[in-house]
Design a protein around this motif. Structure first.
Motif, PDB file in Angstrom:
ATOM      1  N   GLN A 212      51.785  93.920 -15.115  1.00 44.51           N
ATOM      2  CA  GLN A 212      52.648  93.440 -14.032  1.00 44.51           C
ATOM      3  C   GLN A 212      52.559  94.288 -12.769  1.00 44.51           C
ATOM      4  OE1 GLN A 212      53.986  90.756 -13.635  1.00 44.51           O
ATOM      5  NE2 GLN A 212      55.914  90.795 -12.518  1.00 44.51           N
ATOM      6  N   LYS A 213      52.018  95.482 -12.885  1.00 44.39           N
ATOM      7  CA  LYS A 213      52.044  96.428 -11.768  1.00 44.39           C
ATOM      8  C   LYS A 213      51.477  95.873 -10.459  1.00 44.39           C
ATOM      9  CE  LYS A 213      50.909 101.179 -10.483  1.00 44.39           C
ATOM     10  NZ  LYS A 213      50.148 102.390 -10.831  1.00 44.39           N
ATOM     11  N   PRO A 214      50.383  95.093 -10.445  1.00 41.01           N
ATOM     12  CA  PRO A 214      49.884  94.573  -9.169  1.00 41.01           C
ATOM     13  C   PRO A 214      50.888  93.692  -8.423  1.00 41.01           C
ATOM     14  CG  PRO A 214      48.207  94.379 -10.872  1.00 41.01           C
ATOM     15  CD  PRO A 214      49.474  94.763 -11.555  1.00 41.01           C
ATOM     16  N   ASN A 215      51.876  93.177  -9.131  1.00 42.48           N
ATOM     17  CA  ASN A 215      52.883  92.311  -8.510  1.00 42.48           C
ATOM     18  C   ASN A 215      54.091  93.087  -7.995  1.00 42.48           C
ATOM     19  OD1 ASN A 215      51.401  89.940  -9.221  1.00 42.48           O
ATOM     20  ND2 ASN A 215      52.193  90.130 -11.311  1.00 42.48           N
ATOM     21  N   ILE A 216      54.181  94.372  -8.357  1.00 41.66           N
ATOM     22  CA  ILE A 216      55.347  95.195  -8.023  1.00 41.66           C
ATOM     23  C   ILE A 216      55.111  95.917  -6.707  1.00 41.66           C
ATOM     24  CG2 ILE A 216      56.750  97.158  -8.773  1.00 41.66           C
ATOM     25  CD1 ILE A 216      56.027  96.348 -11.678  1.00 41.66           C
ATOM     26  N   ALA A 217      56.058  95.778  -5.791  1.00 47.07           N
ATOM     27  CA  ALA A 217      55.943  96.440  -4.487  1.00 47.07           C
ATOM     28  C   ALA A 217      56.309  97.910  -4.579  1.00 47.07           C
ATOM     29  CB  ALA A 217      56.842  95.750  -3.460  1.00 47.07           C
ATOM     30  N   VAL A 218      57.307  98.260  -5.414  1.00 45.28           N
ATOM     31  CA  VAL A 218      57.807  99.628  -5.424  1.00 45.28           C
ATOM     32  C   VAL A 218      58.551  99.923  -6.726  1.00 45.28           C
ATOM     33  CG1 VAL A 218      59.969  98.946  -4.271  1.00 45.28           C
ATOM     34  CG2 VAL A 218      59.201 101.318  -4.107  1.00 45.28           C
ATOM     35  N   PHE A 219      58.383 101.142  -7.225  1.00 48.15           N
ATOM     36  CA  PHE A 219      59.264 101.689  -8.249  1.00 48.15           C
ATOM     37  C   PHE A 219      60.286 102.527  -7.484  1.00 48.15           C
ATOM     38  CE2 PHE A 219      57.268 100.582 -12.252  1.00 48.15           C
ATOM     39  CZ  PHE A 219      55.976 100.254 -11.876  1.00 48.15           C
ATOM     40  N   HIS A 220      61.483 102.014  -7.329  1.00 45.91           N
ATOM     41  CA  HIS A 220      62.448 102.645  -6.428  1.00 45.91           C
ATOM     42  C   HIS A 220      63.306 103.681  -7.157  1.00 45.91           C
ATOM     43  CE1 HIS A 220      66.108 100.586  -7.884  1.00 45.91           C
ATOM     44  NE2 HIS A 220      65.330  99.533  -8.067  1.00 45.91           N
ATOM     45  N   GLU A 221      63.882 104.565  -6.371  1.00 46.34           N
ATOM     46  CA  GLU A 221      64.726 105.642  -6.895  1.00 46.34           C
ATOM     47  C   GLU A 221      66.147 105.464  -6.363  1.00 46.34           C
ATOM     48  OE1 GLU A 221      63.637 107.564  -9.148  1.00 46.34           O
ATOM     49  OE2 GLU A 221      61.491 107.196  -8.976  1.00 46.34           O
ATOM     50  N   ASP A 222      66.917 104.588  -7.008  1.00 42.58           N
ATOM     51  CA  ASP A 222      68.331 104.402  -6.681  1.00 42.58           C
ATOM     52  C   ASP A 222      68.544 103.859  -5.269  1.00 42.58           C
ATOM     53  OD1 ASP A 222      71.065 104.466  -7.392  1.00 42.58           O
ATOM     54  OD2 ASP A 222      71.352 106.353  -6.346  1.00 42.58           O
ATOM     55  N   ASN A 223      67.568 103.148  -4.704  1.00 43.27           N
ATOM     56  CA  ASN A 223      67.781 102.549  -3.382  1.00 43.27           C
ATOM     57  C   ASN A 223      67.256 101.120  -3.334  1.00 43.27           C
ATOM     58  OD1 ASN A 223      65.036 103.212  -3.480  1.00 43.27           O
ATOM     59  ND2 ASN A 223      64.908 103.595  -1.286  1.00 43.27           N
ATOM     60  N   GLY A 224      67.211 100.466  -4.484  1.00 36.95           N
ATOM     61  CA  GLY A 224      66.729  99.092  -4.522  1.00 36.95           C
ATOM     62  C   GLY A 224      67.570  98.156  -3.678  1.00 36.95           C
ATOM     63  N   GLN A 225      68.887  98.420  -3.623  1.00 36.38           N
ATOM     64  CA  GLN A 225      69.764  97.575  -2.818  1.00 36.38           C
ATOM     65  C   GLN A 225      69.439  97.684  -1.328  1.00 36.38           C
ATOM     66  OE1 GLN A 225      70.613 100.286  -4.421  1.00 36.38           O
ATOM     67  NE2 GLN A 225      71.935 101.583  -3.173  1.00 36.38           N
TER      68      GLN A 225
END
Length: 358
Positions: A212-225
């Motif tokens: 799935q990684k190619p579809n993911i824009a970012v692995f966020h750190e508590d700032n997804g909102q």
């Protein structure tokens, strides 16, 4: 109602908080404000305190609060693992409370000096991760789900499939970066036990996420909102309270707990071993459990409160929100995060490290 008065936006949060007055630091290090002997150091999540809480506490006690921020539990644990660097009060999640208890990293609490424990709802007084509430007091509880922009997705994205197993929102997906949470949710989606300790199960998680990684824009750190609010992503794995915060600013945003079920957690107030001012820390914890202070916090951060007295002061748009308080049928399909031992923690970390490196 208190909530009807206090409705700060995230952009106005720091201005309302009075960052300079309370010694707020964004570096994760301790701020240098406050006179010796009349200050305490608070290590907290971002936007996780009431707009006036720290100023009100100082006015009531004369004690200044220096607040610094961590991005996730992994960072908090790593910072304290080698010894307390001067923190008096910390806010770990329940599974990390359990982990810290086993690692002898927390001081026991003196309940006689925390009379506001009476405000906590009975169901939160009993906790498997901290029997008798010897080391922790509940601050919030929370559920993981999907935050999304309604105009950019097809209907309600009520399955983890749209984050973990589809290219429909390619390049517009935000994934929570904390290893344990991400692995447990992926295990749940795969129909495996979230508390699994089986390396073969983690191999399946790794395979799923790398695919799935190619579809993911970012692995966020508590700032997804924030990324969702800014329009950088359209769909995100995030906590209900975080999305509830930004929903006040943008009516195009919403939140759903996927039909496969999700993870429940509780963030807690603890005093780490080596705290310079444990007496001040105890007074601060008691203050945060006050009904009015608790309501002021809840009105700002929008996470569900375990403080029954505080909840009673809140408006209906908080008490009756299905985002903040998901209905019983949804809750019945959720599980509580738990600490599964250091070997399993290593599996979490190694799995997500390999995913990120792939």
């Amino acid at each position: 109602m208190i909530e009807d008065i206090l409705q700060p936006s995230r952009r106005g949060f720091l201005a309302d908080l009075g960052a300079a007055a309370v010694g707020l630091s964004f570096t994760g290090g301790l701020a240098g404000c406050g006179s010796p002997g009349k200050s305490l150091n608070f290590y907290n999540w971002d936007t996780y305190i009431g707009a006036t809480t720290l100023k009100d506490f100082k006015a009531a006690t004369g004690i200044n609060v220096n607040m610094s921020l961590f991005a996730n539990n992994d960072e908090l644990f790593a910072k304290l693992r080698g010894g307390n660097q001067g923190y008096d009060v910390i806010v770990p999640t329940n599974d990390f409370v359990q982990r810290m208890i086993q690692a002898d990293m927390l001081l026991p609490l003196d309940h006689a000096k925390i009379p506001n424990i009476r405000n906590i709802a009975p169901e939160f007084i009993t906790a498997d991760y901290d029997p008798g509430r010897k080391y922790s007091m509940p601050y919030t509880w929370l559920v993981l789900g999907i935050g999304y922009r309604k105009s950019k997705v097809d209907g309600v994205p009520d399955s983890w499939k749209w984050l973990f197993d589809s290219d429909r929102y390619k390049g517009r997906i935000g994934m929570l970066g904390e290893a344990g949470d991400l692995c447990r949710i992926a295990l749940k989606y795969l129909g495996l036990p979230p508390e699994s300790r089986n390396p073969a199960d983690f191999a399946r998680v790794q395979q799923l996420l790398i695919r799935q990684k190619p579809n993911i824009a970012v692995f966020h750190e508590d700032n997804g909102q924030d990324l969702l609010l800014a329009g950088d992503i359209d769909i995100v794995l995030e906590y209900n309270g975080d999305i509830a915060q930004v929903m006040r600013e943008d009516k195009d945003l919403d939140f759903v707990v996927p039909k496969e079920g999700s993870q429940l957690q509780s963030d807690c107030l603890c005093i780490p071993k080596g705290a310079p001012n444990p007496e001040f820390a105890t007074r601060f914890i008691n203050y945060l459990l006050d009904a009015k202070a608790g309501a002021e916090i809840a009105s700002t951060i929008r996470f569900p409160t375990p403080n029954a007295a505080a909840k009673a002061l809140m408006g209906a748009d908080y008490r009756d929100s299905p985002v903040i308080f998901p209905p019983p049928a949804v809750m019945a399909n959720c599980y509580w995060a738990s600490y599964a031992g250091e070997a399993t923690v290593r599996l979490y970390e190694e799995t997500i490290t390999r995913v990120r490196a792939a």
